[in-house]
Design an enzyme around this catalytic site. Structure first.
Site, PDB file in Angstrom:
ATOM      1  N   MET A  14       0.853  -1.193   0.000  1.00  0.00           N
ATOM      2  CA  MET A  14       0.000   0.000   0.000  1.00  0.00           C
ATOM      3  C   MET A  14       0.884   1.237   0.000  1.00  0.00           C
ATOM      4  O   MET A  14       1.663   1.451   0.928  1.00  0.00           O
ATOM      5  CB  MET A  14      -0.881   0.040   1.253  1.00  0.00           C
ATOM      6  CG  MET A  14      -2.123  -0.814   1.150  1.00  0.00           C
ATOM      7  SD  MET A  14      -3.141  -0.612   2.626  1.00  0.00           S
ATOM      8  CE  MET A  14      -2.330  -1.727   3.760  1.00  0.00           C
ATOM      9  N   CYS A 112      -1.832  -2.179 -10.604  1.00  0.00           N
ATOM     10  CA  CYS A 112      -2.198  -0.776 -10.374  1.00  0.00           C
ATOM     11  C   CYS A 112      -2.906  -0.202 -11.606  1.00  0.00           C
ATOM     12  O   CYS A 112      -2.335  -0.167 -12.699  1.00  0.00           O
ATOM     13  CB  CYS A 112      -0.960   0.052 -10.042  1.00  0.00           C
ATOM     14  SG  CYS A 112      -1.379   1.770  -9.733  1.00  0.00           S
ATOM     15  N   ASN A 210      -6.593 -11.740  -2.683  1.00  0.00           N
ATOM     16  CA  ASN A 210      -6.663 -10.357  -2.202  1.00  0.00           C
ATOM     17  C   ASN A 210      -7.925  -9.688  -2.738  1.00  0.00           C
ATOM     18  O   ASN A 210      -8.395 -10.023  -3.822  1.00  0.00           O
ATOM     19  CB  ASN A 210      -5.398  -9.590  -2.660  1.00  0.00           C
ATOM     20  CG  ASN A 210      -5.500  -8.102  -2.430  1.00  0.00           C
ATOM     21  OD1 ASN A 210      -5.485  -7.312  -3.372  1.00  0.00           O
ATOM     22  ND2 ASN A 210      -5.607  -7.706  -1.186  1.00  0.00           N
ATOM     23  N   GLY A 211      -8.435  -8.743  -1.948  1.00  0.00           N
ATOM     24  CA  GLY A 211      -9.607  -7.984  -2.397  1.00  0.00           C
ATOM     25  C   GLY A 211     -10.802  -8.136  -1.471  1.00  0.00           C
ATOM     26  O   GLY A 211     -11.867  -7.584  -1.718  1.00  0.00           O
ATOM     27  N   ALA A 237      -5.288  -5.419   2.538  1.00  0.00           N
ATOM     28  CA  ALA A 237      -4.864  -4.023   2.420  1.00  0.00           C
ATOM     29  C   ALA A 237      -5.730  -3.154   3.331  1.00  0.00           C
ATOM     30  O   ALA A 237      -5.347  -2.849   4.461  1.00  0.00           O
ATOM     31  CB  ALA A 237      -4.944  -3.559   0.972  1.00  0.00           C
TER      32      ALA A 237
END
Ligand code: FNR
Length: 445
Positions: A14, A112, A210-211, A237
């Site tokens: 992050m 990204c 992730n997510g 994150a």
């Protein structure tokens, strides 16, 4: 020890959040692996490596900058993964080589969606360029002695996503992190657990899901997400950004405890106050309108941030070049003359040398002290000054007649810092320090 990505709970990369204090905090609370924020290889290749003995850190610093682009320490060496932003294998390898002996792994950001990343062929631009993905990862895997991973987003077509992950696996990467959203999707969109599951069924290497942060506030939720996606490991994150103790198996801690833990680490590693402010305000996202929130928002130093959390004394004690025990003296001249005994042979007070209180041109505390030393036939005072990197403030120690004197207030420049410790010395010796009010009182009496 080679990093193993199986069955792990991981702090996600992050930007701004994933610096040393957050990473160490995540490890303290139980994260197994911590990723750094993304660092662009173009910049990193120009960094020099410095061993910072004062902090016990390794710093990678650009010539043009005084603050490190990447700071790490022994405590995280076996667990930290540096994430690179790149569009070129050779350049990525050149950057990775600089840090190869200081981190446990290298990751490539292929997720990204921001234009500044994609227009340079980095981030999510890569997931539609399998040849480039192959070139970057193969170069890194062949050229490095530490594990390589990459973090991707999913493609709108499931077969293309599965083709991509097969290519990635063929390069020899140690694991694959997947943010289960399409490039155009935002955090508010539901994460595609079905696609994550299909990926885990396609490759043999560990898949890091992730997510899922929107539904994760405690360790049990992490396990639910792992089960739902069939992934080896889970990467967090936002839920870690909001409350880093989400990694604790025993359950999360109240936010004020987490913030104070964060501040302690930030002081220990001299993290820049602007970054601390950002991270703390992110943690306080719903409580920014409280008194503490307002104080943090308006703070201009780490000390002021500490004030907002009732940690001023802790800050003074821990951030000083010398340290120990405290005892209190009565107030003198309206300023607290609280004595803080930092080291056995250092006498210290928490005072500030305000320009308005002293005539720094004609009768400064330093010149008074020098005159006094000469009149007594002792050696001239010797000043040593430290500069604190996090806010470029200064603190001096003066040695007079075998004793050291210092001021715990960090001044804006070296000159004021020296005047500050001269005042401490003069007051300790019972000599008038030249404060205008003293002179006025003296003249009136
Ligand atoms: C991110 N994310 C991100 N991803 C990445 O690969 N490199 C990075 O530097 C960053 N920076 C970053 C900063 C901040 C403040 C946030 C919130 C996110 C994306 C992040 O790692 C993750 O993929 C997404 O946030 C989805 O995971 P969560 O939040 O649902 O756990």
């Amino acid at each position: 020890m080679v990093l193993d990505y199986e069955n792990k709970v991981i702090l996600a990369p992050m930007v701004r959040i994933g610096r040393l204090p957050t990473r160490l905090l995540a490890l303290k609370y139980g994260a197994d692996i911590v990723y750094s924020e993304e660092i662009i290889d173009h910049r990193f290749i120009h960094c020099k490596r410095y061993v910072n003995d004062a902090l016990g850190t390794i710093d990678f610093i650009l010539d043009t900058d005084s603050r490190p682009l990447f700071r790490t320490c022994k405590h995280e060496k076996e667990k930290v993964v540096l994430q690179l932003g790149t569009s070129d294998g050779k350049r990525a390898l050149q950057a990775a080589k600089l840090v190869e002996n200081d981190v446990a792994g290298i990751d490539v950001n292929m997720g990204c969606p921001k234009e500044y990343s994609t227009k340079g062929g980095m981030g999510a631009a890569l997931i539609t360029q399998p040849e480039n993905v192959k070139e970057i990862l193969t170069t890194l895997v062949n050229g490095l002695s530490i594990p390589v991973t990459c973090k991707i987003r999913i493609l709108p077509e499931i077969d293309k996503t599965l083709e991509l992950v097969r290519i990635i696996e063929s390069t020899g990467v140690a694991a694959l992190a997947v943010h289960g959203r399409y490039k155009h999707e935002r955090p508010r969109h539901p994460v595609h657990c079905d696609v994550l599951k299909a990926i885990t069924e396609t490759v043999k290497i560990p898949v890091i899901a992730n997510g899922g942060s929107s539904d994760i506030t405690c360790y049990d939720d992490i396990e639910k997400f792992r089960a739902l996606t069939n992934a080896s490991s889970v990467m967090l994150a936002r839920s870690a950004q909001w409350n880093c103790s989400v990694f604790r198996k025993e359950g999360p801690l109240p936010l004020d405890v987490v913030i104070k833990d964060y501040i302690k680490i930030a002081i220990q590693y001299d993290n820049h106050y602007i970054n601390c402010k950002f991270c703390i305000l992110e943690m306080m996202h719903e409580t920014q309108e409280t008194e503490a929130g307002k104080q943090v928002r308006s703070s201009l130093s780490l000390h002021e941030i500490c004030n907002a959390w009732g940690m001023s004394d802790y800050y003074i004690k821990m951030s000083h070049p010398t340290t120990k025990v405290t005892n209190t003296q009565p107030q003198v001249n309206g300023q607290s003359n609280k004595r803080i005994k930092l080291d056995d042979d250092v006498i210290s007070m928490d005072i500030q040398c305000k320009r308005c209180d002293y005539d720094l041109t004609n009768q400064s505390p330093k010149s008074i002290l020098l005159e006094w030393a000469r009149s007594k036939g002792i050696k001239e005072p010797v000043y040593t000054t430290s500069c604190r990197e996090s806010d470029r403030r200064f603190c001096s120690i003066v040695k007079v007649d075998g004793r050291k004197y210092t001021n715990t207030f960090w001044e804006r420049n070296k000159r004021l810092a020296e005047q500050g410790c001269a005042i401490v010395c003069l007051r300790s010796l019972g000599i008038n320090d030249g404060r205008k009010e003293n002179i006025l009182n003296h003249n009136n009496s």
